[in-house]
Scaffold this motif. Structure first.
Motif, short mmCIF file in Angstrom:
data_model
loop_
_atom_site.label_atom_id
_atom_site.label_comp_id
_atom_site.label_asym_id
_atom_site.label_seq_id
_atom_site.Cartn_x
_atom_site.Cartn_y
_atom_site.Cartn_z
N ILE A 155 0.84 -1.20 0.00
CA ILE A 155 0.00 0.00 0.00
C ILE A 155 0.87 1.25 0.00
CG2 ILE A 155 -1.60 1.37 1.40
CD1 ILE A 155 -2.95 -1.19 2.24
N ARG A 156 2.02 1.19 0.69
CA ARG A 156 2.86 2.39 0.78
C ARG A 156 3.32 2.84 -0.60
NH1 ARG A 156 6.29 -1.90 2.09
NH2 ARG A 156 8.41 -1.82 1.21
N TRP A 157 3.54 1.88 -1.51
CA TRP A 157 3.98 2.25 -2.86
C TRP A 157 2.82 2.82 -3.67
CZ3 TRP A 157 8.83 2.88 -2.99
CH2 TRP A 157 9.69 2.06 -2.23
N THR A 158 1.63 2.29 -3.45
CA THR A 158 0.44 2.87 -4.10
C THR A 158 0.23 4.29 -3.64
OG1 THR A 158 -0.69 0.75 -4.44
CG2 THR A 158 -2.08 2.70 -4.25
N LEU A 159 0.35 4.52 -2.32
CA LEU A 159 0.16 5.86 -1.78
C LEU A 159 1.27 6.80 -2.23
CD1 LEU A 159 -1.02 5.04 1.86
CD2 LEU A 159 -2.41 5.79 -0.09
N LEU A 160 2.51 6.31 -2.28
CA LEU A 160 3.62 7.15 -2.72
C LEU A 160 3.42 7.58 -4.17
CD1 LEU A 160 6.42 8.43 -2.35
CD2 LEU A 160 7.42 6.23 -3.05
N LEU A 161 3.08 6.61 -5.03
CA LEU A 161 2.86 6.92 -6.43
C LEU A 161 1.68 7.88 -6.61
CD1 LEU A 161 3.59 6.49 -9.37
CD2 LEU A 161 2.24 4.38 -9.36
N SER A 162 0.62 7.67 -5.85
CA SER A 162 -0.54 8.56 -5.91
C SER A 162 -0.16 9.98 -5.47
CB SER A 162 -1.67 8.04 -5.02
OG SER A 162 -2.08 6.75 -5.42
N LEU A 163 0.63 10.08 -4.41
CA LEU A 163 1.05 11.39 -3.91
C LEU A 163 1.90 12.12 -4.92
CD1 LEU A 163 1.20 13.44 -1.57
CD2 LEU A 163 3.20 12.18 -0.73
N ILE A 164 2.88 11.43 -5.49
CA ILE A 164 3.75 12.05 -6.49
C ILE A 164 2.93 12.54 -7.67
CG2 ILE A 164 5.60 11.64 -8.15
CD1 ILE A 164 6.79 9.65 -6.14
N ALA A 165 2.05 11.67 -8.18
CA ALA A 165 1.24 12.02 -9.34
C ALA A 165 0.29 13.17 -9.04
CB ALA A 165 0.46 10.80 -9.83
N PHE A 166 -0.29 13.16 -7.82
CA PHE A 166 -1.25 14.21 -7.49
C PHE A 166 -0.56 15.56 -7.32
CE2 PHE A 166 -3.98 16.63 -4.57
CZ PHE A 166 -5.16 16.63 -5.31
N VAL A 167 0.56 15.58 -6.62
CA VAL A 167 1.29 16.84 -6.43
C VAL A 167 1.81 17.36 -7.76
CG1 VAL A 167 3.33 17.90 -5.38
CG2 VAL A 167 1.91 16.35 -4.04
N GLY A 168 2.43 16.46 -8.55
CA GLY A 168 2.90 16.88 -9.87
C GLY A 168 1.76 17.30 -10.77
N GLY A 169 0.64 16.55 -10.70
CA GLY A 169 -0.52 16.90 -11.51
C GLY A 169 -1.16 18.20 -11.08
N ALA A 170 -1.09 18.51 -9.77
CA ALA A 170 -1.64 19.77 -9.29
C ALA A 170 -0.86 20.96 -9.85
CB ALA A 170 -1.64 19.80 -7.77
N ILE A 171 0.47 20.81 -9.85
CA ILE A 171 1.31 21.89 -10.41
C ILE A 171 1.06 22.03 -11.91
CG2 ILE A 171 3.68 22.62 -10.84
CD1 ILE A 171 4.44 21.12 -8.23
N GLY A 172 1.12 20.89 -12.61
CA GLY A 172 0.87 20.93 -14.05
C GLY A 172 -0.54 21.35 -14.38
N GLY A 173 -1.50 20.87 -13.58
CA GLY A 173 -2.90 21.21 -13.83
C GLY A 173 -3.18 22.69 -13.66
N MET A 174 -2.54 23.31 -12.67
CA MET A 174 -2.72 24.75 -12.48
C MET A 174 -2.17 25.52 -13.67
SD MET A 174 -3.94 27.21 -10.84
CE MET A 174 -4.49 26.35 -9.36
N LEU A 175 -1.01 25.10 -14.16
CA LEU A 175 -0.44 25.77 -15.34
C LEU A 175 -1.34 25.60 -16.56
CD1 LEU A 175 3.34 24.77 -14.92
CD2 LEU A 175 2.27 26.99 -14.41
#
Length: 218
Positions: free
Chosen positions: A17-37
């Protein structure tokens, strides 16, 4: 050699689960930055930025996430840039999230009454100040519920990273099933863990949507 499904297998699946959560966190934070742009570009009066953002959204919303994972993981290897599964999955999911969050937030920005922007302009606020102090705070309230809803989809989407060999929750289930050949028990456990991860977020998203509807009707 086939063996029994044991507590050690359950622990192995749960630990993934920790790897699922880590991957989700990375994608969400990166997606939030990219999504705002992307959202800012989509609502910009600059034709070039607007068209680029529109094309980006159409490409990543119009192609399967699995194909995007394949293109990042195998495509970079073909051109001589081998990449590990975690980084490939993070890059593909970040681009995927950027497109969807960009469109969600674009809609939220455009949902803010035009009069708000006109009033800010009348007060001689610059474009960055208008967005920072007037438009985005209101838009984020509108976008919160669908953003949480998308996070649920993103967590479930990480399961596709198992295809390129990243050992997250689904891949851990596949490994255990190959050793025990008890798919009902193994994938039932995996499904239950996904449910435990996603159900509270789904409830939160529905609660936020209901609260926003009540606020609008008042």
């Amino acid at each position: 050699m086939i063996r029994e499904f044991s507590q050690a297998d359950i622990f192995f699946i749960v630990s993934a689960i920790r790897w699922t959560l880590l991957l989700s966190l990375i994608a969400f934070v990166g997606g939030a930055i990219g999504g705002m742009l992307i959202a800012l570009a989509r609502t910009s009066r600059n034709v070039v930025l607007n068209r680029f953002a529109r094309a980006f959204i159409e490409v990543f919303q119009g192609t399967p996430l699995l194909m995007q994972l394949f293109l990042v993981y195998f495509g970079l290897a073909v051109v001589g840039l081998p990449i590990n599964p975690l980084l490939a999955a993070a890059v593909a999911l970040t681009l995927h999230a950027s497109a969807y969050l960009g469109e969600i937030w674009r809609g939220a920005i455009e949902a803010v009454p035009q009069g708000q922007s006109e009033a800010a302009t009348a007060l001689s606020l610059s474009y960055p100040d208008r967005m920072r102090h007037v438009i985005l705070p209101q838009a984020m309230r509108v976008a919160t519920a669908p953003t949480v809803g998308f996070l649920v989809q993103l967590i479930k989407g990480t399961s596709l990273a198992s295809i390129i060999g990243f050992t997250e929750l689904t891949r851990a289930g596949q490994i255990v099933n190959n050793a025990t050949f008890q798919p009902f028990l193994v994938f039932g456990t995996v499904a239950a863990l996904y449910f435990i991860l996603c159900w509270p977020l789904s409830l939160l998203a529905r609660h936020m949507e209901a609260r926003m509807r009540r606020a609008i009707t008042r």
